[in-house]
Enzyme design. Sequence first.
Site, PDB file in Angstrom:
ATOM      1  N   ARG A 231       0.917  -1.114  -0.017  1.00  0.00           N
ATOM      2  CA  ARG A 231       0.048  -0.059   0.003  1.00  0.00           C
ATOM      3  C   ARG A 231       0.825   1.179   0.053  1.00  0.00           C
ATOM      4  NH1 ARG A 231      -3.317  -2.818  -1.508  1.00  0.00           N
ATOM      5  NH2 ARG A 231      -5.221  -3.510  -0.517  1.00  0.00           N
ATOM      6  N   GLU A 260      -4.035   6.758  -5.067  1.00  0.00           N
ATOM      7  CA  GLU A 260      -4.227   6.387  -6.417  1.00  0.00           C
ATOM      8  C   GLU A 260      -5.759   6.685  -6.818  1.00  0.00           C
ATOM      9  OE1 GLU A 260      -4.244   1.973  -5.717  1.00  0.00           O
ATOM     10  OE2 GLU A 260      -2.022   2.088  -4.991  1.00  0.00           O
ATOM     11  N   HIS A 278      -1.369  -0.256  -9.998  1.00  0.00           N
ATOM     12  CA  HIS A 278      -1.914  -1.251  -9.054  1.00  0.00           C
ATOM     13  C   HIS A 278      -2.360  -2.657  -9.817  1.00  0.00           C
ATOM     14  CE1 HIS A 278      -3.717  -1.402  -4.740  1.00  0.00           C
ATOM     15  NE2 HIS A 278      -3.633  -2.789  -5.173  1.00  0.00           N
TER      16      HIS A 278
HETATM   17  C1  8YV Z   1      -6.553  -5.699  -5.660  1.00  0.00           C
HETATM   18  C2  8YV Z   1      -5.091  -5.460  -3.670  1.00  0.00           C
HETATM   19  O1  8YV Z   1      -6.193  -4.873  -6.619  1.00  0.00           O
HETATM   20  O2  8YV Z   1      -6.163  -7.428  -2.742  1.00  0.00           O
HETATM   21  C3  8YV Z   1      -5.589  -6.306  -2.736  1.00  0.00           C
HETATM   22  O3  8YV Z   1      -5.354  -5.967  -1.435  1.00  0.00           O
HETATM   23  O4  8YV Z   1      -4.513  -4.561  -3.479  1.00  0.00           O
HETATM   24  C4  8YV Z   1      -5.470  -6.128  -4.999  1.00  0.00           C
HETATM   25  O5  8YV Z   1      -5.378  -7.292  -5.063  1.00  0.00           O
HETATM   26  C5  8YV Z   1      -7.650  -4.845  -4.979  1.00  0.00           C
HETATM   27  O6  8YV Z   1      -7.836  -5.161  -3.616  1.00  0.00           O
HETATM   28  C6  8YV Z   1      -8.892  -5.055  -5.650  1.00  0.00           C
HETATM   29  O7  8YV Z   1      -9.880  -4.268  -5.410  1.00  0.00           O
END
Ligand code: 8YV
Length: 316
Positions: A231, A260, A278
């Site tokens: 993150r 983002e 991302h």
């Molecule tokens: C996804 C992510 O893009 O799983 C996570 O925490 O950051 C990614 O796999 C995202 O969460 C999908 O909304």
Amino acid sequence: MKRVLQVGPLKPSLAQTLATTYDALVLPEGSERGSFLAEHGAAVTVAVTSGRTGVGTDLMRALPSLGAVVNFGVGYDTTDIAQAVERGILVSNTPDVLTDCVADTALGLTLDVLRGLSAADRYVRRGAWPTEGNFPLMHRVSGKRVGILGLGRIGRAIATRFEAFGCPISYHQRTELSGSNYGYHPTATSLAAAVEILVVATAGGAGTRGLVDRDALVALGPEGYLINIARGSVVDEDALVDLLVEGRLAGAGLDVFAAEPKVPEALLGLDNVVLLPHVGSGTVETRAAMEQLTLDNLASYLAAGRVLTPVPEVVR
Ligand code: 8YV
């Protein structure tokens, strides 16, 4: 009557299933939200969301009958976990199924930044090879000292990949793992000082905000590379940008950012930085598995009042 609410954009096939199989409501954006919640908020028992959107403090308060938040994604830092725990609201995520792809992305970013693959590709495309000659020499990945911040499922998968590259591994997280062969560091800064590549693989949220601060980045130093697939909030992004612009860090591979989809303008012109939108888990195979696990959690909650993969904070 159990009412399902979709919160935020979701994978289109998942949104479609929610609509057709579960007759889900969709939370509107903007000014319509208040009247929508006044009309439907009390009926909603389960919210389906993604790590990008989550169910934050105010929305959770506006859903008095909420019993579960079903999250597409392993990260759930956008959901108010403290309130969920207090109210006995279950929260599920999608662990394991995305581990390999996210770890692959960390390796891809590392290879790209150190070897300059994207930069070399741009060099060829702009026609520089015949006119400017050979591309400058870049840096070796194999054997470099790698530090992993957060040795959870994804951190461990990244570590085993780097082991195949002959890289000595060390790590930092709150608690030292017993029986690990990897060297432990009690702080992020001491880890950064000891390695050439620092990979951020810890969960986001209040507990890790700014963990990679200016001191840690300075300690990583002008020969050091930062890779972040976790993150953006974990890293002091202003400090990161300053140090990259000043040449006080060798480079960075970033799949995540503080705000983002905004990416700091100053990074766009740097060839020693690889910027991804991302996409860590973004493969057809992994997203299908995440979708299935999300639907399995939803079905389990609706049928039996429990979720299959609860986040650790809500496991009772
Ligand atoms: C996804 C992510 O893009 O799983 C996570 O925490 O950051 C990614 O796999 C995202 O969460 C999908 O909304």
